[in-house]
Write a protein that holds these residues in place. Sequence first.
Motif, PDB file in Angstrom:
ATOM      1  N   SER A  92       4.380  26.286  -8.078  1.00  0.00           N
ATOM      2  CA  SER A  92       4.471  27.262  -6.990  1.00  0.00           C
ATOM      3  C   SER A  92       3.925  26.600  -5.733  1.00  0.00           C
ATOM      4  CB  SER A  92       3.649  28.510  -7.330  1.00  0.00           C
ATOM      5  OG  SER A  92       3.443  29.310  -6.187  1.00  0.00           O
ATOM      6  N   PHE A  93       4.719  26.633  -4.674  1.00  0.00           N
ATOM      7  CA  PHE A  93       4.307  26.039  -3.401  1.00  0.00           C
ATOM      8  C   PHE A  93       4.436  27.074  -2.296  1.00  0.00           C
ATOM      9  CE2 PHE A  93       6.194  22.652  -5.977  1.00  0.00           C
ATOM     10  CZ  PHE A  93       5.194  21.691  -5.971  1.00  0.00           C
ATOM     11  N   VAL A  94       3.398  27.176  -1.479  1.00  0.00           N
ATOM     12  CA  VAL A  94       3.464  27.988  -0.263  1.00  0.00           C
ATOM     13  C   VAL A  94       3.283  27.048   0.913  1.00  0.00           C
ATOM     14  CG1 VAL A  94       2.447  29.854   1.086  1.00  0.00           C
ATOM     15  CG2 VAL A  94       2.533  30.043  -1.411  1.00  0.00           C
ATOM     16  N   GLN A  95       4.295  26.965   1.748  1.00  0.00           N
ATOM     17  CA  GLN A  95       4.255  26.097   2.921  1.00  0.00           C
ATOM     18  C   GLN A  95       4.192  26.950   4.179  1.00  0.00           C
ATOM     19  OE1 GLN A  95       4.325  22.272   1.240  1.00  0.00           O
ATOM     20  NE2 GLN A  95       4.315  22.767   3.425  1.00  0.00           N
ATOM     21  N   CYS A  96       3.222  26.664   5.041  1.00  0.00           N
ATOM     22  CA  CYS A  96       3.195  27.322   6.343  1.00  0.00           C
ATOM     23  C   CYS A  96       4.445  26.897   7.121  1.00  0.00           C
ATOM     24  CB  CYS A  96       1.931  26.926   7.103  1.00  0.00           C
ATOM     25  SG  CYS A  96       1.810  27.699   8.737  1.00  0.00           S
ATOM     26  N   GLU A  97       5.037  27.817   7.846  1.00  0.00           N
ATOM     27  CA  GLU A  97       6.258  27.512   8.586  1.00  0.00           C
ATOM     28  C   GLU A  97       6.066  26.333   9.537  1.00  0.00           C
ATOM     29  OE1 GLU A  97       9.511  29.702  11.556  1.00  0.00           O
ATOM     30  OE2 GLU A  97       7.686  30.763  10.926  1.00  0.00           O
ATOM     31  N   SER A  98       4.856  26.136  10.027  1.00  0.00           N
ATOM     32  CA  SER A  98       4.599  25.033  10.957  1.00  0.00           C
ATOM     33  C   SER A  98       4.953  23.681  10.344  1.00  0.00           C
ATOM     34  CB  SER A  98       3.127  25.028  11.389  1.00  0.00           C
ATOM     35  OG  SER A  98       2.275  24.833  10.259  1.00  0.00           O
ATOM     36  N   THR A  99       4.823  23.557   9.019  1.00  0.00           N
ATOM     37  CA  THR A  99       5.136  22.280   8.373  1.00  0.00           C
ATOM     38  C   THR A  99       6.636  21.998   8.370  1.00  0.00           C
ATOM     39  OG1 THR A  99       5.291  23.241   6.133  1.00  0.00           O
ATOM     40  CG2 THR A  99       3.117  22.518   6.880  1.00  0.00           C
ATOM     41  N   LEU A 100       7.442  23.039   8.514  1.00  0.00           N
ATOM     42  CA  LEU A 100       8.895  22.853   8.596  1.00  0.00           C
ATOM     43  C   LEU A 100       9.327  22.475  10.004  1.00  0.00           C
ATOM     44  CD1 LEU A 100      10.128  26.023   6.647  1.00  0.00           C
ATOM     45  CD2 LEU A 100       9.342  23.844   5.707  1.00  0.00           C
ATOM     46  N   LEU A 101       8.531  22.847  10.985  1.00  0.00           N
ATOM     47  CA  LEU A 101       8.912  22.663  12.387  1.00  0.00           C
ATOM     48  C   LEU A 101       8.413  21.347  12.973  1.00  0.00           C
ATOM     49  CD1 LEU A 101       8.113  26.287  13.640  1.00  0.00           C
ATOM     50  CD2 LEU A 101      10.331  25.350  12.936  1.00  0.00           C
ATOM     51  N   ARG A 102       7.402  20.754  12.334  1.00  0.00           N
ATOM     52  CA  ARG A 102       6.840  19.504  12.844  1.00  0.00           C
ATOM     53  C   ARG A 102       7.699  18.337  12.373  1.00  0.00           C
ATOM     54  NH1 ARG A 102       2.204  20.254  10.939  1.00  0.00           N
ATOM     55  NH2 ARG A 102       1.395  21.299  12.792  1.00  0.00           N
ATOM     56  N   PRO A 103       8.409  17.641  13.269  1.00  0.00           N
ATOM     57  CA  PRO A 103       9.388  16.612  12.857  1.00  0.00           C
ATOM     58  C   PRO A 103       8.739  15.274  12.496  1.00  0.00           C
ATOM     59  CG  PRO A 103       9.359  16.781  15.236  1.00  0.00           C
ATOM     60  CD  PRO A 103       8.406  17.837  14.736  1.00  0.00           C
ATOM     61  N   MET A 104       8.011  15.238  11.417  1.00  0.00           N
ATOM     62  CA  MET A 104       7.371  14.002  10.978  1.00  0.00           C
ATOM     63  C   MET A 104       8.425  12.924  10.723  1.00  0.00           C
ATOM     64  SD  MET A 104       4.064  14.547  10.851  1.00  0.00           S
ATOM     65  CE  MET A 104       3.539  13.139   9.900  1.00  0.00           C
ATOM     66  N   GLY A 105       8.269  11.785  11.381  1.00  0.00           N
ATOM     67  CA  GLY A 105       9.209  10.692  11.185  1.00  0.00           C
ATOM     68  C   GLY A 105      10.470  10.794  12.004  1.00  0.00           C
ATOM     69  N   GLY A 106      10.618  11.843  12.813  1.00  0.00           N
ATOM     70  CA  GLY A 106      11.821  12.001  13.617  1.00  0.00           C
ATOM     71  C   GLY A 106      12.801  12.999  13.019  1.00  0.00           C
ATOM     72  N   ARG A 107      13.846  13.315  13.783  1.00  0.00           N
ATOM     73  CA  ARG A 107      14.792  14.361  13.385  1.00  0.00           C
ATOM     74  C   ARG A 107      15.529  14.020  12.091  1.00  0.00           C
ATOM     75  NH1 ARG A 107      16.295  18.143  17.301  1.00  0.00           N
ATOM     76  NH2 ARG A 107      18.427  18.246  16.500  1.00  0.00           N
ATOM     77  N   MET A 108      15.967  12.782  11.935  1.00  0.00           N
ATOM     78  CA  MET A 108      16.713  12.408  10.739  1.00  0.00           C
ATOM     79  C   MET A 108      15.841  12.495   9.494  1.00  0.00           C
ATOM     80  SD  MET A 108      19.500  11.618   9.314  1.00  0.00           S
ATOM     81  CE  MET A 108      20.563  11.157  10.696  1.00  0.00           C
ATOM     82  N   ALA A 109      14.616  11.970   9.582  1.00  0.00           N
ATOM     83  CA  ALA A 109      13.701  12.024   8.445  1.00  0.00           C
ATOM     84  C   ALA A 109      13.377  13.473   8.090  1.00  0.00           C
ATOM     85  CB  ALA A 109      12.420  11.254   8.757  1.00  0.00           C
ATOM     86  N   MET A 110      13.215  14.321   9.129  1.00  0.00           N
ATOM     87  CA  MET A 110      12.890  15.721   8.871  1.00  0.00           C
ATOM     88  C   MET A 110      14.080  16.451   8.276  1.00  0.00           C
ATOM     89  SD  MET A 110      10.180  17.417   8.969  1.00  0.00           S
ATOM     90  CE  MET A 110       9.978  19.029   8.212  1.00  0.00           C
ATOM     91  N   ARG A 111      15.274  16.089   8.707  1.00  0.00           N
ATOM     92  CA  ARG A 111      16.478  16.701   8.144  1.00  0.00           C
ATOM     93  C   ARG A 111      16.571  16.402   6.642  1.00  0.00           C
ATOM     94  NH1 ARG A 111      21.632  14.619  11.004  1.00  0.00           N
ATOM     95  NH2 ARG A 111      20.437  15.466  12.747  1.00  0.00           N
ATOM     96  N   GLN A 112      16.323  15.157   6.278  1.00  0.00           N
ATOM     97  CA  GLN A 112      16.341  14.775   4.869  1.00  0.00           C
ATOM     98  C   GLN A 112      15.243  15.496   4.090  1.00  0.00           C
ATOM     99  OE1 GLN A 112      15.942  10.533   5.229  1.00  0.00           O
ATOM    100  NE2 GLN A 112      18.140  10.207   5.558  1.00  0.00           N
ATOM    101  N   GLN A 113      14.104  15.686   4.744  1.00  0.00           N
ATOM    102  CA  GLN A 113      12.997  16.380   4.081  1.00  0.00           C
ATOM    103  C   GLN A 113      13.335  17.848   3.827  1.00  0.00           C
ATOM    104  OE1 GLN A 113       9.656  15.369   2.859  1.00  0.00           O
ATOM    105  NE2 GLN A 113      10.329  17.284   1.946  1.00  0.00           N
ATOM    106  N   LEU A 114      13.944  18.499   4.782  1.00  0.00           N
ATOM    107  CA  LEU A 114      14.326  19.898   4.602  1.00  0.00           C
ATOM    108  C   LEU A 114      15.403  20.040   3.524  1.00  0.00           C
ATOM    109  CD1 LEU A 114      14.380  20.926   8.368  1.00  0.00           C
ATOM    110  CD2 LEU A 114      12.725  21.695   6.643  1.00  0.00           C
ATOM    111  N   GLU A 115      16.313  19.087   3.479  1.00  0.00           N
ATOM    112  CA  GLU A 115      17.329  19.097   2.423  1.00  0.00           C
ATOM    113  C   GLU A 115      16.675  18.928   1.054  1.00  0.00           C
ATOM    114  OE1 GLU A 115      19.817  15.932   3.739  1.00  0.00           O
ATOM    115  OE2 GLU A 115      21.042  17.213   5.051  1.00  0.00           O
ATOM    116  N   ARG A 116      15.638  18.096   1.014  1.00  0.00           N
ATOM    117  CA  ARG A 116      14.895  17.911  -0.242  1.00  0.00           C
ATOM    118  C   ARG A 116      14.204  19.211  -0.655  1.00  0.00           C
ATOM    119  NH1 ARG A 116      13.957  16.157  -5.250  1.00  0.00           N
ATOM    120  NH2 ARG A 116      11.760  15.731  -5.661  1.00  0.00           N
TER     121      ARG A 116
END
Length: 279
Positions: A164-188
Amino acid sequence: MSDWEAGLEDEEAGAVMRTVVRQLKLWRESAGLTQAEFGAAIGYGEELVSSVERGRRIPRPEYLDSADEALGAGGRIAALKQDVAEVRYPKKVRDLKKLEAEAVELGAYNNSVIHGLLQTEEYARAVFNAHRPVLTEDEVEQQVAARLARQGILDLMTGRRVFSFVQCESTLLRPMGGRMAMRQQLERLLEVARLRNVDLQVLPLDREVNSGTGGSFRLLKLKGGATVAFSESPLSSRVTADPKETTVLDIRYGALRAQALSPQDSLPLIEKVLGETRK
């Protein structure tokens, strides 16, 4: 092999490396080879062979494979790769990995970054590159490798653990590594969220109540019934099995899950943020 320098401050790593070194040296001497001759046979310099046999360098998998072949060990040297791979990682990572392997249920709240078990390689590298004081390139790669090595426990085929994971929405909005890296992370995240043994929830920023402002933490419920809590601060991480403390965090985690969107309602929010990265 600079990123495989031996850090043998802990007893477990030292014991494993002493066994590996003893075996390598015995096989080499039994074959009647000097360190220079052995190095030439496996494609490494005498200095490196000496460093390995003195326990100053951890031999890479390819080193052990070459040694096995050159010495005719029939797989007995190559079989040491698993033990060697484990001691490459820092002790606190190995200890955490053992706890996670023993856990039947894991719950985690994160308000700064995506949880380590959910991170892609590029996202994890961006997290470690952001450290201050800065880590060396070798240290970053070591930490990334250690983090990725833990992620196998998410596989339903390797065990019946519940996550079970609870992620604060802020962790989804902070583009760690840039837009492409964050896109891959959200897909993951979307991929993992659809696993039958995983509940992933997002705690929206517009919630008036957030019981996790004290920071990220995780709870591991072990096979024997005990609960272990792991919390992190800027300068240290802490593991405790004290029922007084684990009960407090268990209550806090229950409140966070109630405040967050349900797993079903969290998916559309992640997809929405992912859509924003594609614009």
